[in-house]
Design an enzyme around this catalytic site. Structure first.
Site, mmCIF file in Angstrom:
data_model
loop_
_atom_site.group_PDB
_atom_site.id
_atom_site.type_symbol
_atom_site.label_atom_id
_atom_site.label_comp_id
_atom_site.label_asym_id
_atom_site.label_seq_id
_atom_site.Cartn_x
_atom_site.Cartn_y
_atom_site.Cartn_z
ATOM 1 N N ASP A 40 10.155 -24.520 -6.190
ATOM 2 C CA ASP A 40 8.811 -23.943 -6.093
ATOM 3 C C ASP A 40 8.734 -22.620 -6.857
ATOM 4 O O ASP A 40 9.718 -21.903 -6.985
ATOM 5 C CB ASP A 40 8.494 -23.719 -4.604
ATOM 6 C CG ASP A 40 7.012 -23.551 -4.365
ATOM 7 O OD1 ASP A 40 6.222 -23.733 -5.317
ATOM 8 O OD2 ASP A 40 6.624 -23.232 -3.224
ATOM 9 N N HIS A 57 6.529 -24.797 -15.554
ATOM 10 C CA HIS A 57 7.161 -26.100 -15.313
ATOM 11 C C HIS A 57 8.199 -26.403 -16.404
ATOM 12 O O HIS A 57 9.256 -26.956 -16.140
ATOM 13 C CB HIS A 57 6.110 -27.211 -15.282
ATOM 14 C CG HIS A 57 5.131 -27.068 -14.154
ATOM 15 N ND1 HIS A 57 5.514 -26.819 -12.860
ATOM 16 C CD2 HIS A 57 3.768 -27.137 -14.119
ATOM 17 C CE1 HIS A 57 4.449 -26.741 -12.082
ATOM 18 N NE2 HIS A 57 3.375 -26.921 -12.825
ATOM 19 N N LEU A 151 27.953 -37.087 -10.093
ATOM 20 C CA LEU A 151 26.797 -36.627 -9.321
ATOM 21 C C LEU A 151 25.634 -37.624 -9.389
ATOM 22 O O LEU A 151 25.309 -38.126 -10.465
ATOM 23 C CB LEU A 151 26.327 -35.273 -9.879
ATOM 24 C CG LEU A 151 25.065 -34.696 -9.259
ATOM 25 C CD1 LEU A 151 25.400 -33.962 -7.971
ATOM 26 C CD2 LEU A 151 24.361 -33.755 -10.221
#
Ligand code: FPP
Length: 260
Positions: A40, A57, A151
């Site tokens: 955020d 972004h 991962l």
């Protein structure tokens, strides 16, 4: 001036040395198997610089790359990132369009590196509602990395926890009508197996950046026993040192899962 520069360089060297040391230290203790992040603060990061929100972004996307690398190096097994919620469609059209281009941009640029690093890409959310170009990019990444064993980079894309639960309930009711399950064998494990996270362990650590203290419809079932770590740092400013700090604090907490 020269002295100041030398001092600055020394400070930088010291801080990167101490970061490598901290990294080695955290690796000696239990690393959270699954870290989930609510990324955020992209908009505020951009606004502070008088830039359009989409620039935030874009910067946030670069941080996704760095954090994938760090988490993989630290031995984290799953990194779930809240990239787009079922509520984010309410944002201005241009912002939504930009956000829908980010997976393509990210995977177009970094997929070869992710493959090199043995990362497996997954997506959790209503994929069928994504624009075709976004869907094609994520499907290709999922396909190309499906046999990787490092991962798991799990993007929550067009994801909402309540929506996930409603879908799970609908499927449970249907399976029950078909006689596949009944009231007596409907356990927590069975409910978990109907969720979009069914193949993943529950998150051990949840990080939310930007100072907001809420879950915003993110993995409400799965976060039942997760440790939460909140920071005021905005996502585009989030660095490896913050991830390490979160893990250090996680390692100092006593998880009792309701026991003593
Ligand atoms: C919330 O910040 C952030 C989002 C809704 C988007 C998060 C997306 C990224 C970090 C990039 C994702 C990258 C890939 C590869 C998919 P906000 O816009 O609500 O920030 P604000 O609260 O400051 O306005």
């Amino acid at each position: 001036m020269f002295k100041k520069l030398q001092l600055f360089k020394k400070e930088q060297q010291n801080s990167s040395e101490s970061l490598s040391f901290r990294k080695l230290e955290v690796k000696k203790h239990s690393i959270p198997e699954h870290i989930a992040i609510i990324m955020d603060g992209n908009g505020r990061w951009a606004q502070k610089r008088a830039l359009p929100r989409i620039m935030g972004h874009n910067e946030g996307m670069k941080v996704v790359r760095q954090m994938t690398k760090s988490a993989n190096e630290l031995g984290v097994k799953v990194l779930t990132l809240y990239a787009f919620s079922t509520e984010n469609w309410k944002r201005p059209k241009t912002e939504v369009e930009f956000l829908m281009k980010l997976p393509e941009e990210f995977l177009g640029t970094f997929l070869p590196e992710l493959i090199e690093e043995n990362v497996q890409v997954r997506v959790m959310g209503n994929k069928n509602e994504l624009p075709t170009h976004t869907l094609n990019a994520v499907n290709k990444a999922i396909r190309d990395t499906k046999n990787n064993t490092g991962l798991i980079l799990n993007f929550a894309l067009n994801y909402g926890s309540r929506n996930e639960m409603v879908k799970a309930l609908q499927a449970i009711v249907q399976d029950s009508k078909m006689g596949l399950i009944d009231e007596s064998n409907l356990t927590e494990e069975v409910v978990s197996s109907y969720l979009m996270s069914r193949e993943l362990p529950d998150p051990d650590l949840l990080i939310r950046t930007s100072g907001e203290l809420r879950l915003s419809n993110f993995m409400l079932w799965q976060l039942a026993y997760t440790e939460f770590w909140f920071t005021d740092v905005l996502w585009p400013d989030f660095k490896e040192e913050h991830l390490i700090q979160a893990i250090e604090e996680f390692q100092n907490r006593g998880r009792r899962f309701g026991g003593v």
